[in-house]
Write an enzyme that holds these catalytic residues in place. Structure first.
Site, PDB file in Angstrom:
ATOM      1  N   GLN A  31       4.518   6.155  -9.262  1.00  0.00           N
ATOM      2  CA  GLN A  31       5.053   6.139  -7.904  1.00  0.00           C
ATOM      3  C   GLN A  31       6.588   6.145  -7.901  1.00  0.00           C
ATOM      4  O   GLN A  31       7.214   5.733  -6.918  1.00  0.00           O
ATOM      5  CB  GLN A  31       4.536   4.917  -7.137  1.00  0.00           C
ATOM      6  CG  GLN A  31       3.042   4.943  -6.900  1.00  0.00           C
ATOM      7  CD  GLN A  31       2.589   3.838  -5.957  1.00  0.00           C
ATOM      8  OE1 GLN A  31       2.788   3.884  -4.754  1.00  0.00           O
ATOM      9  NE2 GLN A  31       1.960   2.809  -6.528  1.00  0.00           N
TER      10      GLN A  31
ATOM     11  N   LYS B 268      -0.214  -5.840  -6.241  1.00  0.00           N
ATOM     12  CA  LYS B 268       0.970  -6.216  -7.019  1.00  0.00           C
ATOM     13  C   LYS B 268       1.779  -7.318  -6.339  1.00  0.00           C
ATOM     14  O   LYS B 268       2.310  -8.204  -7.017  1.00  0.00           O
ATOM     15  CB  LYS B 268       1.856  -5.000  -7.276  1.00  0.00           C
ATOM     16  CG  LYS B 268       2.560  -4.449  -6.061  1.00  0.00           C
ATOM     17  CD  LYS B 268       3.505  -3.328  -6.411  1.00  0.00           C
ATOM     18  CE  LYS B 268       4.210  -2.799  -5.182  1.00  0.00           C
ATOM     19  NZ  LYS B 268       5.017  -3.810  -4.491  1.00  0.00           N
ATOM     20  N   THR B 269       1.876  -7.283  -5.004  1.00  0.00           N
ATOM     21  CA  THR B 269       2.654  -8.311  -4.309  1.00  0.00           C
ATOM     22  C   THR B 269       1.999  -9.676  -4.485  1.00  0.00           C
ATOM     23  O   THR B 269       2.676 -10.690  -4.675  1.00  0.00           O
ATOM     24  CB  THR B 269       2.785  -7.969  -2.814  1.00  0.00           C
ATOM     25  OG1 THR B 269       3.367  -6.675  -2.683  1.00  0.00           O
ATOM     26  CG2 THR B 269       3.653  -8.981  -2.093  1.00  0.00           C
TER      27      THR B 269
ATOM     28  N   GLU C 189       8.784  -3.470  -7.693  1.00  0.00           N
ATOM     29  CA  GLU C 189       9.056  -2.024  -7.646  1.00  0.00           C
ATOM     30  C   GLU C 189      10.052  -1.612  -8.746  1.00  0.00           C
ATOM     31  O   GLU C 189      11.033  -0.900  -8.500  1.00  0.00           O
ATOM     32  CB  GLU C 189       9.599  -1.610  -6.273  1.00  0.00           C
ATOM     33  CG  GLU C 189       8.709  -1.978  -5.096  1.00  0.00           C
ATOM     34  CD  GLU C 189       7.485  -1.081  -4.973  1.00  0.00           C
ATOM     35  OE1 GLU C 189       7.237  -0.274  -5.883  1.00  0.00           O
ATOM     36  OE2 GLU C 189       6.771  -1.199  -3.961  1.00  0.00           O
TER      37      GLU C 189
ATOM     38  N   ARG D 292      -2.379   6.751   0.027  1.00  0.00           N
ATOM     39  CA  ARG D 292      -2.129   6.041   1.293  1.00  0.00           C
ATOM     40  C   ARG D 292      -3.428   5.888   2.083  1.00  0.00           C
ATOM     41  O   ARG D 292      -3.513   5.085   3.009  1.00  0.00           O
ATOM     42  CB  ARG D 292      -1.130   6.794   2.168  1.00  0.00           C
ATOM     43  CG  ARG D 292       0.274   6.990   1.624  1.00  0.00           C
ATOM     44  CD  ARG D 292       0.885   5.733   1.082  1.00  0.00           C
ATOM     45  NE  ARG D 292       0.656   5.630  -0.360  1.00  0.00           N
ATOM     46  CZ  ARG D 292       0.807   4.514  -1.058  1.00  0.00           C
ATOM     47  NH1 ARG D 292       1.144   3.395  -0.447  1.00  0.00           N
ATOM     48  NH2 ARG D 292       0.593   4.494  -2.363  1.00  0.00           N
TER      49      ARG D 292
END
Length: 766
Positions: free
Chosen positions: A252, A37-38, A222, A644
């Site tokens: 999330q 996403k970044t 976010e 994670r």
């Protein structure tokens, strides 16, 4: 696409490329964990600038952390030969600060207004309460701080708050006075930055239209973490010609306790007429089995936009499940696996231990300490370095040894008891003049007025606690000190004090375990107890804590390394705490195991992840059972924990766990039932709840066995599995009363903890 396609678009998958090159329209990018996403967000900015659709100063990039903002600017600089200085890319608070500095007159602020951090704000609140003669015990300053910030986060001034009782009415009045004082002093707290900026845009049409004309493209990272005021602030900045590019993942959304609302994503679709949601579902982080487990788990949530993560990297290994008899055994397993992975070449920094509650870290920290494995607590403090633990230990040090000046200075006015800096200076002057300790100076009674009264009360408090705990076992001594020092009530009144109370309860567990470890060798050698009995350490703790056992003190002398009396036990425990706080700390930059709460783990990734405490009531947390959307929030938290891990994932649980100095018996988390069994590899096949064996082991050492047999007439024993017609399967964790008054507390697999009257419950053995 033309022949001049920018090089920075190469390597994007099809959905990523579609998102980056969208035409001028508002859009929602549903970006799963590890889906890039970044990269999509920063490449979108570079694309808009490269194609001339926006200038570097004509777009607004909003993040939640300074780290994320810096990373975005660094990536943009790497893609384009431009100077990113001056670009409006930053956090909500940072951008609002910039806007208010630029338009301070319109915002009715001095040019050099001061920003109050959390501690500055609390100091101002305390000072104002003293000026207004407000009883800070009835209206705790931290409660006032929370009340003010919560109201501001909802976009409400004092006049907008609707009091529902006397407390909230008084808080609203204080909020108004606080605002007046801040305005008088030219000070702005963090919540005020956003609220003042929103109000500025809402009432000043000229200014609002100026920014709408400037920022044709607003990009938000976010987005699922935005609260209602942040969403309204973004709406103010979006005009008819503006479009918003929101990247987020509703699965999330784990910060509801901070006011975050995943509903903003649904409102965004409606308010900005978004017809198509682009889903980034290809995961570049985790192996297939990990993603399959996460996908299956999160589908149990009802209110979600929906996506399915996948990877081209293969299925990898199944999730390893370890069911320990106790929390100590669970910690031992984690440490041994960490050492094995390190021996196989995996760096400690590529491994993480995750836990739902901060207090859980203590048992694992202790096992790591004993094994000399360096570790680092990410986003928090090691157990014995936490504020509330240091306060409790300082009181205990004074109880054990009054001449401890450091301990006295730490707690003489905590919780606050009216002993100011001036009074303390007088005590220190007496100590220097006579060459004595601060305690002796405080006892000398050389002061007068309120100072003498307050310090005298503190001295009396310590002496009373010392006398009351003279014959108590270590764990009960600590419980008494936590209660009577005022620490418990202080943190109970804090909005976010639940974690601190859990840590204080864990300190009692630490004391119980410490005593057990010092006597377990003697207990194991006893002819009545087998050395490998699963409850041997608890048996030792019960034996030493049983004040009716007249042989406890004398017999302890025969055990290796066991203190001879209670005072020595307390001194040894304090020394142990100091050693754990000071030794085996990871040097900055050195390789160390990462430990953190699941909340802190968001945004991070590791080769190997251990998720500990997978028990009903712990994860999901029992508090979630009483909250709207509570279980769904916990499931999102579990989803974050699972995703994670890159290669290897461990899920561990303990059948019994120390809680408030007593054993608590657990059933596996409901999340195990929501993950397909074929994705799990059960490392050990431990029988469920060997209660009868544990009971006989404890009873061999301690005749009363209060943790296992509440009363002879009780038909059920703690730790026994039962069935209920309505609530299903569960385990008895507590019991009290007799005859018609008898009742048990059962931890049900699906329904959580419930008290049941035996006369009506009709329980059956499972």
């Amino acid at each position: 696409m033309t022949l001049t396609t920018p090089a920075f678009l190469s390597g994007l998958n099809e959905p990523q490329l579609e998102a980056v090159t969208l035409p001028h329209q508002s859009s929602l990018i549903l970006a799963g964990a590890g889906s890039g996403k970044t990269r999509v967000l920063t490449t979108r900015i570079a694309w808009l600038i490269q194609t001339g659709q926006a200038s570097p100063h004509g777009l607004l990039g909003v993040t939640f952390t300074n780290k994320a903002a810096k990373e975005m600017l660094t990536r943009i600089s790497a893609m384009l030969p431009i100077n990113t200085r001056g670009m409006w890319v930053g956090t909500f608070h940072g951008l609002c600060n910039r806007m208010l500095r630029t338009h301070h007159r319109e915002a009715n602020l001095p040019q050099l207004f001061q920003i109050l951090d959390s501690q500055d704000q609390l100091t101002l609140i305390k000072r104002l309460m003293r000026q207004m003669n407000i009883d800070d015990e009835r209206y705790p300053p931290r409660q006032a701080q929370w009340f003010i910030n919560a109201a501001k986060d909802e976009g409400k001034r004092a006049k907008d708050v609707e009091p529902h009782d006397e407390f909230s009415r008084r808080m609203a009045e204080f909020y108004a006075e606080y605002d007046t004082q801040c305005q008088r002093e030219g000070a702005v707290d963090f919540a005020e930055l956003l609220l003042r900026s929103y109000e500025l845009l809402a009432r000043n049409e000229v200014l609002r239209e100026h920014y709408r004309a400037r920022f044709k493209h607003i990009l938000v990272d976010e987005f699922q973490d935005t609260n209602r005021l942040q969403y309204r602030w973004l709406q103010q900045l979006c005009g008819a010609e503006s479009c918003i590019f929101a990247v987020g993942d509703d699965d999330q959304s784990i910060y509801a306790f901070r006011g975050a609302s995943s509903a903003n994503m649904r409102d965004l679709q409606k308010d900005f007429h978004i017809e198509k949601v682009i889903k980034l579902e290809q995961n570049y982080r985790s192996h297939g089995h990990i993603l399959d487990a996460a996908n299956t788990l999160i589908r149990h949530n009802q209110r979600r936009l929906g996506k399915n993560l996948w990877t081209s990297e293969g299925k990898g290994e199944p999730l390893r499940v370890y069911e320990a008899a106790t929390d100590l055994e669970e910690a031992g397993f984690i440490v041994e696996e960490v050492k094995a992975l390190r021996n196989d070449g995996m760096a400690l920094g590529n491994m993480a231990v995750l836990y739902r509650s901060n207090a859980q870290s203590r048992v694992v920290e202790h096992a790591l300490f004993n094994a000399s494995v360096p570790y680092r607590v990410y986003g928090g403090l090691r157990f014995f370095e936490r504020q509330e633990i240091k306060h409790a230990l300082a009181y205990l040090r004074l109880v054990a040894q009054s001449e401890d000046d450091g301990a006295l200075l730490r707690v003489i006015n905590f919780p606050t008891r009216g002993i100011g800096a001036r009074s303390l200076e007088q005590v220190q002057a007496v100590a220097r003049e006579r060459g004595i300790s601060l305690w002796d100076a405080a006892c000398a009674n050389r002061l007068s007025g309120k100072a003498a009264s307050s310090i005298g009360a503190f001295v009396g408090l310590i002496e009373k606690m010392r006398e009351a705990t003279r014959h108590l076992p270590l764990a009960e001594t600590i419980e008494h000190v936590i209660e009577h020092s005022g620490l418990y009530s202080h943190y109970q009144n804090e909005k976010e004090g639940a974690d601190r109370l859990e840590n204080l309860a864990e300190l009692v567990n630490a004391a119980t375990a410490f005593v057990a470890e010092n006597v377990v060798t003697w207990v194991a050698d006893s002819p009545e107890v087998q050395p490998d009995a699963p409850m041997a350490m608890q048996a030792g703790a019960d034996y030493l804590n049983d004040t009716t056992n007249t042989n406890a003190t004398s017999t302890m002398n025969d055990g290796p390394g066991v203190p001879a009396n209670k005072d020595e036990t307390l001194a040894s425990f304090l020394a142990h705490a100091a050693l754990e706080a000071g030794e085996h700390q990871a040097i900055a930059g050195a390789d160390a195991l990462q430990m953190m709460t699941v909340h802190s783990a968001k945004g991070l990734e590791f080769h190997a992840v251990f998720i500990s405490g997978m028990e009903e009531g712990l994860f999901p947390h029992e508090n979630s059972l009483n909250e709207a959307d509570g279980i769904e929030e916990e499931r999102r938290l579990m989803y974050v924990a699972l995703t994670r891990a890159r290669r290897r994932l461990y899920l561990s649980l303990a059948q019994s766990r120390m809680l408030h100095g007593q054993m608590r018996y657990n059933v596996p988390s409901r999340f195990f039932h929501e993950i397909p069994e074929n994705l799990l590899q059960r490392i050990n096949a431990r029988p469920r709840y060997q209660a009868s064996h544990a009971q006989s082991s404890v009873e061999a050492v301690t005749p009363h066995a209060p943790s296992f047999a509440p009363h002879a007439s009780m038909p059920w024993r703690i730790g026994q599995s039962v069935m209920h017609a309505k609530f299903g399967a569960g385990v008895i964790v507590s019991a009290e009363g007799r005859g018609p008054e008898a009742r048990v507390q059962v931890n049900f697999r699906e329904q959580g903890l419930k008290w049941l009257a035996l006369e009506y419950a009709k329980l059956t053995a499972a």
